[in-house]
Write a protein that holds these residues in place. Structure first.
Motif, short mmCIF file in Angstrom:
data_model
loop_
_atom_site.label_atom_id
_atom_site.label_comp_id
_atom_site.label_asym_id
_atom_site.label_seq_id
_atom_site.Cartn_x
_atom_site.Cartn_y
_atom_site.Cartn_z
N ARG A 280 0.84 -1.20 0.00
CA ARG A 280 0.00 0.00 0.00
C ARG A 280 0.88 1.25 0.00
O ARG A 280 1.75 1.40 0.85
CB ARG A 280 -0.92 0.03 1.24
CG ARG A 280 -1.89 -1.12 1.32
CD ARG A 280 -2.61 -1.10 2.67
NE ARG A 280 -3.48 -2.25 2.85
CZ ARG A 280 -4.78 -2.23 2.63
NH1 ARG A 280 -5.36 -1.12 2.21
NH2 ARG A 280 -5.51 -3.31 2.81
N ARG A 281 0.63 2.15 -0.91
CA ARG A 281 1.33 3.43 -0.97
C ARG A 281 0.38 4.51 -0.47
O ARG A 281 -0.79 4.53 -0.85
CB ARG A 281 1.78 3.74 -2.39
CG ARG A 281 2.68 2.69 -3.00
CD ARG A 281 3.25 3.18 -4.33
NE ARG A 281 3.99 2.13 -5.00
CZ ARG A 281 5.22 1.75 -4.68
NH1 ARG A 281 5.85 2.35 -3.68
NH2 ARG A 281 5.83 0.79 -5.34
N PHE A 282 0.93 5.41 0.34
CA PHE A 282 0.05 6.47 0.85
C PHE A 282 0.87 7.71 1.20
O PHE A 282 1.91 7.61 1.85
CB PHE A 282 -0.70 6.01 2.10
CG PHE A 282 -1.66 7.04 2.62
CD1 PHE A 282 -2.85 7.30 1.97
CD2 PHE A 282 -1.36 7.78 3.76
CE1 PHE A 282 -3.74 8.26 2.43
CE2 PHE A 282 -2.23 8.75 4.23
CZ PHE A 282 -3.42 8.98 3.56
N SER A 283 0.39 8.87 0.75
CA SER A 283 1.00 10.15 1.11
C SER A 283 0.05 10.89 2.03
O SER A 283 -1.13 11.11 1.69
CB SER A 283 1.28 10.99 -0.14
OG SER A 283 2.29 10.41 -0.92
N ARG A 284 0.54 11.28 3.18
CA ARG A 284 -0.29 12.00 4.14
C ARG A 284 -0.57 13.41 3.65
O ARG A 284 0.18 13.94 2.82
CB ARG A 284 0.42 12.03 5.50
CG ARG A 284 0.34 10.71 6.23
CD ARG A 284 1.64 10.28 6.84
NE ARG A 284 1.54 8.88 7.27
CZ ARG A 284 1.69 7.84 6.47
NH1 ARG A 284 1.98 8.02 5.19
NH2 ARG A 284 1.56 6.60 6.91
N PRO A 285 -1.63 14.04 4.17
CA PRO A 285 -1.94 15.41 3.75
C PRO A 285 -0.75 16.34 3.97
O PRO A 285 -0.02 16.22 4.96
CB PRO A 285 -3.13 15.79 4.64
CG PRO A 285 -3.77 14.49 4.99
CD PRO A 285 -2.64 13.52 5.11
N SER A 286 -0.55 17.29 3.05
CA SER A 286 0.60 18.20 3.14
C SER A 286 0.24 19.55 3.75
O SER A 286 1.10 20.43 3.84
CB SER A 286 1.21 18.40 1.75
OG SER A 286 0.25 18.91 0.86
#
Length: 428
Positions: A280-286
């Motif tokens: 799973r790839r995930f970028s947190r809110p910036s």
């Protein structure tokens, strides 16, 4: 492995598009308590995220990377909270590589010794240039005197390993100035050097000035010469060019970054941080408000299945294949053909090698056999095909002590410097 984003900076550089929060040049001013309160509030949120994240596997963390931002602005007691939380949740191996990004002008010998006591084993110092006018031109929060003091402090603190960062392609950078920076870098005797080519990112001051015709960057042919000179000078000084932008003395490769380049899983925490866990790839809110809300939602999930965010990436997906090619071909270790065949099939291996064949003829792609000897792509393919699927894969070594070559695996890599220089075009 775990990455933690600490977004605080003295100021935002003119080329930076990372999620950061500027806290001012003088963090020792009377308002410093307000800055530390902001840091503490943010770190409390990160601690909550760590505590709400499901553990994958049973082994401890072997690498931790504090990136930013400027993590060296964070007081050691606050960094200690993060290290304690990571250890409590996942365990941190006794011999773990713990890296901390640090900018000149934000630390002294005593501060580095305190970080060392917390377990930091590796410092990455963002020098970027050895010319005052270039530091000013790119909006850095330090000056040349800070650079000199930083190098002295690192050497006096006895950090087990440290890296020095430079940026080529800065506005106004000449061949002479670039050579001077490389020579000063070698004279500082870091264990590792990172050389990044300036990228003008949308939404930055550099991007606006470029559209307005106000940004004077070195021409493309000059940038090519700068890349080649960095490779030649640093390799002559004893550094291994082990990745497109990275050089290391023996035993000092960045183990954490090798996790990324080898497609291994890693946790990530903090503003805008990107993780890769269980496919799973995930970028947190910036943005801070959205990130805090996201952590609250994660914590409300109670640490169950919902605490492993991100879209699933099927094992045989084209995206995974392209990621593998992109990341492995950026490194001197290159692309393991046996692993490529076992993961994606003989037909895919053949397709990849046919696509690389024109670059082999141009001298920008090289094949090596299992004894690390130069050979043709076709010979490497035949050797890979002869290895049975049941053969054990070479152990993954992140210690930085040795390269991948010589471990009995036929592989393909880009040549240095010509292939590395054209890596984006070749990979595309």
């Amino acid at each position: 492995s775990a990455y933690i984003h600490l977004p605080f900076c003295k100021r935002k550089c003119f080329y930076c598009d990372f999620p950061v929060e500027a806290v001012g040049r003088d963090v020792s001013a009377p308002s410093a308590w307000e800055v530390e309160a902001r840091m503490r509030s943010y770190i409390d949120t990160v601690l909550r995220e760590i505590g709400s994240t499901r553990r994958i596997g049973s082994g401890p963390l072997t690498t931790v990377f504090f990136g930013g931002g400027t993590p060296s602005l964070v007081p050691p007691p606050l960094l200690a909270l993060l290290m304690e939380s990571l250890d409590a949740r996942f365990g941190v191996a006794a011999n773990a590589e713990v890296s901390l990004e640090a900018d000149p002008g934000t630390f002294d010998v005593e501060r580095l010794r305190q970080y060392r006591q917390l377990g930091v084993t590796r410092l990455s110092v963002g020098v970027q240039a050895f010319q005052q006018e270039l530091l000013e031109a790119c909006g850095r929060g330090h000056d040349l005197a800070d650079v000199v003091a930083a190098v002295d402090a690192v050497q006096a603190a006895g950090m087990p390993s440290w890296s020095l960062d430079l940026i080529s392609g800065l506005p106004g950078l000449t061949a002479e100035a670039w050579r001077h920076s490389l020579q000063r870098a070698v004279a500082a005797a870091p264990d590792h050097v990172s050389v990044y080519d300036l990228q003008v990112e949308e939404g930055t001051p550099f991007s606006r000035w470029q559209r307005a015709g106000r940004l004077r960057l070195p021409p493309d042919d000059a940038a090519v010469e700068m890349y080649g000179e960095a490779s030649e000078l640093l390799r002559a000084a004893g550094y291994e060019h082990y990745e497109v932008s990275n050089y290391a003395r023996r035993g000092h490769r960045c183990s954490h970054n090798q996790v990324y380049w080898r497609g291994l899983p890693y946790y990530a925490f903090g503003l805008g941080a990107a993780s890769y866990l269980a496919g799973r790839r995930f970028s947190r809110p910036s943005r801070m408000r959205e990130y805090v809300a996201w952590v609250e939602s994660l914590a409300a999930g109670g640490g169950g299945e919902g605490s492993l965010p991100g879209g699933h990436l099927p094992a045989e997906s084209q995206e995974l294949l392209l990621d593998t090619l992109m990341l492995r071909l950026r490194t001197a270790d290159g692309l393991d053909l046996v692993e490529l065949r076992n993961r994606f099939g003989t037909q895919v291996m053949g397709t990849v090698l046919r696509a690389l064949a024109p670059h082999e003829r141009r001298g920008t792609v090289r094949a090596l056999d299992g004894k690390d000897r130069a050979c043709s792509l076709s010979a490497a393919a035949l050797e890979a095909a002869a290895v049975t699927s049941a053969a054990p894969a070479p152990a993954v070594d992140l210690s930085g002590a040795v390269g991948f070559g010589g471990c009995g695996v036929p592989r393909v890599r880009l040549s240095d410097p010509a292939g590395f220089l054209l890596s984006n075009d070749i990979i595309s």
